[in-house]
Design an enzyme around this catalytic site. Sequence first.
Site, short mmCIF file in Angstrom:
data_model
loop_
_atom_site.label_atom_id
_atom_site.label_comp_id
_atom_site.label_asym_id
_atom_site.label_seq_id
_atom_site.Cartn_x
_atom_site.Cartn_y
_atom_site.Cartn_z
N GLU A 260 20.10 -4.01 51.40
CA GLU A 260 19.72 -3.71 52.79
C GLU A 260 20.44 -2.46 53.27
O GLU A 260 21.60 -2.23 52.87
CB GLU A 260 20.04 -4.91 53.69
CG GLU A 260 19.21 -6.14 53.39
CD GLU A 260 19.48 -7.29 54.36
OE1 GLU A 260 20.23 -7.08 55.34
OE2 GLU A 260 18.95 -8.39 54.15
N HIS A 278 15.92 -8.54 58.78
CA HIS A 278 17.16 -9.27 59.06
C HIS A 278 17.28 -9.57 60.55
O HIS A 278 18.27 -9.19 61.21
CB HIS A 278 18.37 -8.49 58.57
CG HIS A 278 19.53 -9.38 58.20
ND1 HIS A 278 20.33 -9.16 57.11
CD2 HIS A 278 20.01 -10.51 58.77
CE1 HIS A 278 21.26 -10.09 57.04
NE2 HIS A 278 21.08 -10.94 58.04
#
Length: 525
Positions: A260, A278
Site C-alpha cells: 500500500e 483501506h
Amino acid sequence: MPKVLISDSLSPRAVEIFRERGVEVDVKTGLKPEDLKAIIGEYDGLAIRSATKVTKDVLAAASRLKVVGRAGIGVDNVDIPAATSRGVVVMNTPFGNSITTAEHAIAMMFALAREIPAANASTQAGKWEKNRFMGVELTAKVLGVVGCGNIGSIVADRALGLKMRVVAYDPFLSHERAVDLGVEKVELDELLARADFITLHTPLTDGTRNLINAESLAKTRKGVRIINCARGGLIVEEDLKAALESGHVAGAALDVFASEPAKDNALFGMDQVICTPHLGASTTEAQENVALQVAEQMADYLVSGAVVNALNMASVSAEDAPKLRPYMALAEQLGSFAGQITESGLKGVTVEYEGHVAELNTRPLTALVLMGLLRPLLNSVNMVNAPVIARERDIEIAETKRERASDYQTLIRVIVETEHRARSLTGTLFGGEKPRLVGIEDVPIEAEVSSHMLFIRNEDKPGFIGHLGTTLGDAGVNVATFHLGRTAPGENAIALVSVDQPISDEVLRKIEALPSVVRAKALSF
C-alpha cells in the site's frame, strides 16, 4: 513538563487534551525520516497514525522518548522490538475504530453478495442488466470469521442479526466466550470447508502471513466469497486471482493489500473483486475517537504513570496507578538491593506477593524488580525492557501470590537464584506508603533504604560495632542510621548502615579487613 510530538494528522481536540493534562505538544506532520530523526530527541512522546515510520534508526535518535501512541489498531509502522529494547512503551487504540471497521466488513459482504459496485457502474453507463447481476442472500448462509477478537466479535454479532450462521477460528477464543458470542468455535480447515463467506480479522504475524493461499483456498467450498478488512499480507493475491479466474472463488472484497498504497495490483480490473483504499477506520466518529483516546492514554502515562493498551508492557489503569505507586518504589528498591549484592550469574528470579499487594496488578511490580536487579549490569534497562532482557539471558521469572498476611499486612519477597546460591530480600510498606526492608536472607531486619548504604554480613561477636564505628569515624563518614539483625546469638548477623556520603573503595577494604566481617558491600539507591 512532558513534551509530545504529533507527526500525523489528528483531531485538533487531541492537542487540547494534551495541554489540558499538562503536556506540551507540537504538531509537525509530513516529516521526512531524516527530519523526524533530527528533532525526535526533544520529545517524551510521539503520537502517530499510519504515515510515520518509527524505525530502529528513529528510536536510536529518541534519547528522551518514553511512549509512542498509535491512533488506531495496526502498529506495522512501529519497530516494537527496537522500542522495547530502548524502554519505549508502544500503545495503540484497539477500540476506537472497532465498530467502524466491523461495519465496513459487513458493508463489503453486502456489496459482494449483491454485486452492487458492478451493478451501479452498469446502470450509470446506461445499461439495464437485471439478469446479469444475480446475487445471493445472506440469510442462513455460513459466515466464517477468522480472528474473533474485538472487531471479529462485532462482525459476528452483526451477522447473527442478519440470521447468518457463524463459525469462528481463533486459537485464543475460549469455549465459554464462543458460547457468549453465539458462534461455533472450529478449526481453520473446518471453517474453510463450511463457510459461504469468509471474513478475516486477525493481525499480521509470522503465523498468519499468507494464511489464505493456494493450499487453503483448495479446501474452501466452490463459490465461496472472501472479505479482508484486516491486513493485506494475510492473502497471497496471485493465488486468490487464480482461484477467482477458475471460478472456485465467486468473489472477493478487499480493503487492504499486500503493498500500500495499492496503485497497481494483480486483482485490479477483475469483475468479481471489490476494492476500497483501506477505508476500514475512515469515518468521522472513528477518526475522532482514536485521536482522543491516544491523547488521553499518552498524557495519563506521561503525567501519572497509567499504562493502557500497551503492546510491550503490562497495563496499569489510572485507578491502579496511585495504589501501585508506593509498591513500585519498594519493588525497585528490593530489585536494586538484590542486584548490587549479587556477584555471580543470575539463573532465576521469583517474586512472592503476600497480603494486600497480592490483590493488585503485580506484573508492573515484577518488571520493576527485574529493572532494579539488572540495572547494576545494564544502565539502559527500565521496566519496559527488563522482562525482555531477562528472557534473552535465560533468567527464569516466576510470580506467586498469597492473599494471606503473615507478620505484616502486605509483603513482597524477592528470591534470586544464582550459579552458586539463592538469596532473598523481603520488604513491606509502613503506614501504607513508606517502603521498608524487613528481611535479608534468613535474618529479620527493619530498615529504610537511603541513597548511600553499607551492607555487612558478619559473625555476631562482641566488639564488631565498635570496630566498624571507629573505622567509619576515622574516614570521616557520618552515620545516619544503623540497623542490626541476627539469626541467633553468636551466629550469622547483618548490619545495614545508612551514611551521608558514598563509601570509597579504600574505606570498604578497611571494613572488609575488620574481625568478624564476612562480607561488605557499598550500595547506592
